[in-house]
Design a protein around this motif. Sequence first.
Motif, PDB file in Angstrom:
ATOM      1  N   GLY A   1       3.573  -5.221  12.070  1.00 61.32           N
ATOM      2  CA  GLY A   1       3.277  -3.876  12.549  1.00 61.32           C
ATOM      3  C   GLY A   1       4.259  -2.813  12.113  1.00 61.32           C
ATOM      4  N   VAL A   2       4.895  -2.989  10.958  1.00 61.51           N
ATOM      5  CA  VAL A   2       5.857  -1.984  10.497  1.00 61.51           C
ATOM      6  C   VAL A   2       5.378  -1.257   9.243  1.00 61.51           C
ATOM      7  N   GLY A   3       4.471  -1.854   8.486  1.00 66.63           N
ATOM      8  CA  GLY A   3       4.072  -1.284   7.202  1.00 66.63           C
ATOM      9  C   GLY A   3       3.387   0.059   7.321  1.00 66.63           C
ATOM     10  N   MET A   4       2.354   0.165   8.169  1.00 70.14           N
ATOM     11  CA  MET A   4       1.597   1.407   8.274  1.00 70.14           C
ATOM     12  C   MET A   4       2.414   2.509   8.935  1.00 70.14           C
ATOM     13  N   ASP A   5       3.324   2.131   9.806  1.00 67.73           N
ATOM     14  CA  ASP A   5       4.228   3.111  10.408  1.00 67.73           C
ATOM     15  C   ASP A   5       5.100   3.753   9.331  1.00 67.73           C
ATOM     16  N   VAL A   6       5.576   2.940   8.390  1.00 68.85           N
ATOM     17  CA  VAL A   6       6.376   3.456   7.269  1.00 68.85           C
ATOM     18  C   VAL A   6       5.547   4.419   6.433  1.00 68.85           C
ATOM     19  N   VAL A   7       4.277   4.083   6.220  1.00 71.86           N
ATOM     20  CA  VAL A   7       3.390   4.947   5.440  1.00 71.86           C
ATOM     21  C   VAL A   7       3.289   6.332   6.089  1.00 71.86           C
ATOM     22  N   LYS A   8       3.036   6.351   7.388  1.00 74.73           N
ATOM     23  CA  LYS A   8       2.861   7.627   8.081  1.00 74.73           C
ATOM     24  C   LYS A   8       4.135   8.464   8.045  1.00 74.73           C
ATOM     25  N   LYS A   9       5.280   7.852   8.314  1.00 73.27           N
ATOM     26  CA  LYS A   9       6.531   8.603   8.326  1.00 73.27           C
ATOM     27  C   LYS A   9       6.856   9.175   6.948  1.00 73.27           C
ATOM     28  N   THR A  10       6.615   8.387   5.913  1.00 69.43           N
ATOM     29  CA  THR A  10       6.923   8.859   4.558  1.00 69.43           C
ATOM     30  C   THR A  10       6.013  10.006   4.161  1.00 69.43           C
ATOM     31  N   VAL A  11       4.729   9.879   4.443  1.00 73.32           N
ATOM     32  CA  VAL A  11       3.777  10.930   4.077  1.00 73.32           C
ATOM     33  C   VAL A  11       4.073  12.208   4.854  1.00 73.32           C
TER      34      VAL A  11
END
Length: 679
Positions: free
Chosen positions: A499-509
């Motif tokens: 559960g960490v991958g999509m969170d990283v996507v959102k923060k980076t975008v």
Amino acid sequence: MSTLDPVAVFRTEAAECLEAIEAGLLDLTHQLDNKDLVDAVFRGLHTLKGSGAMFGFEALAAFTHHCETAFDRVRKGEVAATSELVAAVLAAQDHMRALVDQPDADHGDTGNKLLAQLQAAVGGKQAAAAAAPAAVPPPAAVLDAPAKKTNSWRIRFSLPANSMANGTNPLGLLDELRDLGECSVRANTSAIPALDDLVPTELHISWDVTLTSEQDRSAIDDVFIFVLDDMELSVEEISDTAAATAAPVEERAAPVPVAATSTAVPEFRPVEAVPAKREAPAVVSQAKAAENVRVPAERLDELMDRVGELVIAQSRLSQLASASTDIALRAVSEEIERLSGELRDTMMVLRMVPVATLFSRFRRLVHDLARETGKVIELVTEGESTEVDKTVIERLADPLVHLVRNSIDHGLETPADRLASGKTEAGTVTLSARQAGGEVIISIKDDGRGINRERVRAKAESSGLIQPGQPLSDSELLQLIFAPGFSTAAAITNLSGRGVGMDVVKKTVEALRGAIDIVSMPGQGSEVSLRIPLTLAIIDGLLVRVGSGRYVIPLSAVEECLELSLEEDLRSRGRSFISLRDSLVPFLRLRDLFRTGTKPDVHQKVVVISTGTERVGLVVDQIIGDHQTVIKSMSKLHNNVATFSGATILGDGSVALILDVGHLVAAGQQQEAQLRVAG
């Protein structure tokens, strides 16, 4: 004047060489019988080995030699190209990259394990040679090929005087020639100047080599492949009698001291040989290469900062000139404004790189995941020529990795499940890029099972993200997958589940001032679209006034400007909509949003902005005009202020905040939904 570190230059060129090798190997997986691809991979491995030896990367040269030998056997038809061989060399290529980046590190027995895998893929008697200590073995011992006709060659070559300063080691070339067969070498020192005129870093020696080998002319040319364009080279095939006559010369000359040799050996002038057909394009490629200059990225960043400061200074000059009655000053100000604008545009072009450099990284990822999951996956890329700021490309790499892995692990079904549902055995992951105004839209699409909304809701309720039975729109429900720690995977694997991958996507975008859109159809697949600004440095903006404060709206998001009279403003109280060509567009009163505490101007303006298909109006007091906006990041204290994406310095030295268009459009759409529900 700074000089480039030859080792740093080698590492850069080695990285490009490894990328070319990887691309060739991935192409070869689909066309195992393509001889051109086999030759291309062999040439890349040979290039990497030779240049590594020249720059002192002996471990790299020794390890790469085994992979080169394997592909040499494939090239000669002794073994067939197989998917196992390609996978083995791909794994070995990762080790080569490690040997380039950390040549002195302890890599354990990784190399031996990879060589064992390579031996198993190639077969034959290569096992004994590869298991030996890391040293470059003679090709004859590794290939164990049948005896061939021997040829004798006379090779005379000289290198440019600055070749050693540029990192070329002539001893490495001589060692490669010795690897081809029996070799006698004679050095010609007649061109060495007097001691007073001698420059220690310059090379003045040429060589006369007699080689007896089973290899053909192309093998000799491959030895000089890196320096062929700058050197003088003559290769002549000679008879056995001539070769036997030439050999004793080296034996008699060997014991003679250098000083005596320079007087005893006649001056040797290299004879330019007739170029072979395969060398014909060399002049063209050299001319093309001369048109490109390699510049470190940090120098471009520094230049961009200087251009930004110049734009701010030009804005200050324009403000002073507009308040002055001096015609000459105004003329100079206009000229500097034009030149700074052209310089800014040129600088922005220099920073733009095609997304193909980003998409190409995922071919290897998809190949490895297909082998790991047992799924049949096809990667399709579209819009690779779309250009984006290099900083955006660098920051998007990790988010796209997470999205592609998520599509393969969660989205695509197994071959058996796909066939059972009437689909083709191979699943498709599509990476596409296109430009829309001042944004680039990068999409990751798969034709898998789609997002299970029931599982998403159940997981969100059990995690406390939403209340049980809480009404959510489809878009809001799908956006829950970007919550920290959210995952619908049943078990944690090396692909997903934490559960960490999509969170990283959102923060980076969000850090890139971008937005994420999700579309998913059950049984048909999902598409995740990233809306990212083209650049993060300088933009064209629309400068507006709200109360006593000034703000910048990115001009690429502005559709049109309308006038909002005081009567219309009063009439629309409670339902903030304007009628725009038979459609209702919600608008936000920035004066109320920012709590300015001032009365509205008599003639307010509505600036209609959009992202994608969504539109919203922003009510401002005054439109001042266009403004070249140098984006400055917000301080850490203001990171959570979502309404603004940055700040800029105006001509009078004051600060204007840059509005976050995506956030304002979302707020306007939310306001519209609430009003419709209330109505």
